[in-house]
Design an enzyme around this catalytic site. Structure first.
Site, short mmCIF file in Angstrom:
data_model
loop_
_atom_site.label_atom_id
_atom_site.label_comp_id
_atom_site.label_asym_id
_atom_site.label_seq_id
_atom_site.Cartn_x
_atom_site.Cartn_y
_atom_site.Cartn_z
N GLY A 186 0.82 -1.21 0.00
CA GLY A 186 0.00 0.00 0.00
C GLY A 186 0.85 1.25 0.00
O GLY A 186 0.48 2.29 0.56
N LEU A 209 1.55 3.46 -2.16
CA LEU A 209 1.10 4.66 -2.88
C LEU A 209 -0.07 5.34 -2.18
O LEU A 209 -0.60 6.34 -2.68
CB LEU A 209 0.71 4.29 -4.32
CG LEU A 209 1.82 3.65 -5.16
CD1 LEU A 209 1.34 3.41 -6.58
CD2 LEU A 209 3.09 4.49 -5.16
N GLN A 231 -2.04 7.08 1.39
CA GLN A 231 -1.79 8.28 2.17
C GLN A 231 -0.62 8.11 3.12
O GLN A 231 0.30 8.93 3.16
CB GLN A 231 -3.05 8.67 2.94
CG GLN A 231 -2.92 10.00 3.67
CD GLN A 231 -4.08 10.28 4.61
OE1 GLN A 231 -4.60 9.37 5.23
NE2 GLN A 231 -4.46 11.53 4.71
N ASP A 282 2.23 -1.81 -4.52
CA ASP A 282 0.83 -1.40 -4.46
C ASP A 282 0.10 -2.16 -5.56
O ASP A 282 0.70 -2.87 -6.36
CB ASP A 282 0.69 0.12 -4.64
CG ASP A 282 -0.52 0.67 -3.87
OD1 ASP A 282 -1.64 0.22 -4.17
OD2 ASP A 282 -0.34 1.54 -3.00
N ASP A 310 -0.81 -7.53 -5.42
CA ASP A 310 -2.13 -7.74 -4.81
C ASP A 310 -1.88 -8.52 -3.52
O ASP A 310 -1.43 -9.67 -3.56
CB ASP A 310 -3.02 -8.54 -5.76
CG ASP A 310 -4.40 -8.85 -5.18
OD1 ASP A 310 -4.61 -8.59 -3.98
OD2 ASP A 310 -5.25 -9.36 -5.93
N TYR A 351 -15.05 -1.92 8.92
CA TYR A 351 -13.64 -1.53 9.06
C TYR A 351 -13.18 -1.74 10.50
O TYR A 351 -12.13 -2.34 10.76
CB TYR A 351 -13.50 -0.07 8.65
CG TYR A 351 -12.11 0.50 8.77
CD1 TYR A 351 -11.09 0.09 7.90
CD2 TYR A 351 -11.80 1.47 9.71
CE1 TYR A 351 -9.82 0.62 7.99
CE2 TYR A 351 -10.53 2.02 9.81
CZ TYR A 351 -9.55 1.59 8.94
OH TYR A 351 -8.29 2.13 9.03
N LYS A 410 -10.37 -4.35 11.99
CA LYS A 410 -9.21 -3.87 12.73
C LYS A 410 -9.16 -4.50 14.13
O LYS A 410 -8.09 -4.84 14.63
CB LYS A 410 -9.23 -2.35 12.83
CG LYS A 410 -8.91 -1.65 11.51
CD LYS A 410 -7.52 -1.96 11.02
CE LYS A 410 -7.15 -1.20 9.78
NZ LYS A 410 -5.81 -1.56 9.25
#
Length: 318
Positions: free
Chosen positions: A8, A10, A12, A34, A51, A141, A145
């Protein structure tokens, strides 16, 4: 020699963490991945499309580059995961379990995985939420988590896996666009203030949430991973508190620099998500065990955001 893999990369957090890790460990020791076909960042790092649901591809990259440490950031954020619950659950849990298995089998040495304030929900204390408070998340989500925190604790306790995690609050950065999170209004509002002079919020004026400037979040992540293992006494995920504010307060701070800025409020489905989250969290464990301390408050963050975005957007008369 530490060889690092970032998934991940790319996104934030990933885009800025990649830059910071390169400065610490050198570009030759940081591999970024990514789901995109090509590297859309400006980072001159080795990039591979990945992936994270493809276990064979993960193992091949780890073996090819002799990876020691993994920063597993690939995820589907809160608002997006509510729209695609099955995909959100799979992306946010299955790949974590695979990386934990790799660590259990000594294929990697250390794993970082981000958790979130979204683990807190019904029954949790809203103000100064304790580290070990009730976790009753009411979003897909948050459920993912919370489960991930349990996976991390079990793999550390039962198999000695060195896995470390932070419950990130809302993260604010001028370098990347919002990515589908409920707290992303606190990024978008700065763009809209400079480009349009107004913003329509999807949360109500008083929805106060924990937030953090990205520079603090990146520094905390690296400090956590560099801390001696014996100092890391929390193996679910650490609370991390920096700033708490609501849309009305951030708008007030922006108006100090853009006096004509206007904000109105049209709460949508994300309001219900935000209503389940804490106003602030108690992070005494992080402060005592590995010396966490924030550097940015709302005022200093706003100055940084507006100045950097003016340059990014090439605005001179704002």
């Amino acid at each position: 020699m530490t060889k690092i893999l970032i998934t991940g990369a790319l996104g934030q957090i990933g885009s800025e963490l990649s830059t910071a890790l390169t400065k610490v460990y050198g570009p030759e020791n940081v591999i970024i991945t990514d789901i995109h076909d090509t590297n859309t960042s400006d980072l001159p790092l080795h990039y591979e499309k990945l992936d994270v649901n493809n276990e064979k591809a993960i193992q091949e990259i780890i073996e090819k580059h002799q990876i020691n440490d993994v920063y597993h950031l690939a995820a589907m954020l809160s608002a997006t995961a509510e729209k695609f619950p099955v995909k959100g659950w799979e992306l946010n849990t299955h790949s974590l379990l695979y990386f934990l298995e790799l660590a259990r089998n000594k294929k990697i040495q250390k794993l970082f995985w981000p958790s979130s304030i979204a683990v807190f929900g019904r029954g949790a204390q809203k103000e100064n939420t304790p580290q070990e408070d009730v976790k009753n998340p009411l979003t897909m989500y948050g459920i993912a988590k919370s489960a991930g925190e349990g996976f991390c604790e079990i793999y550390h306790k039962n198999y000695g896996v060195d896995v470390r995690s932070i419950r990130y609050p809302g993260l604010i950065s001028w370098k990347t666009q919002p990515g589908g999170g409920t707290t992303d209004y606190a990024v978008d509002i700065y763009y809209k203030a400079l480009e349009q002079g107004k913003y329509t919020g999807f949360l109500n004026a008083k929805s106060r949430l924990p937030m953090m400037y990205m520079d603090d979040a990146v520094r905390a992540t690296i400090e956590l991973m560099q801390a001696p293992a014996e100092n890391i006494l929390v193996r679910t995920a650490y609370n991390l508190q920096a700033i708490s504010f609501n849309p009305e307060e951030i708008a007030y701070e922006i108006k100090k620099h853009i006096p004509n800025f206007q904000i109105d409020y049209q709460p949508d489905y994300r309001q219900q998500i935000a209503d389940n989250w804490p106003y602030s969290t108690n992070d005494i464990q992080a402060r005592e065990q590995w010396n966490w301390k924030e550097e940015f408050n709302l005022e200093s963050m706003t100055i940084e955001m507006l100045n950097n975005l003016k340059n990014k957007l090439k605005l001179t008369n704002s």
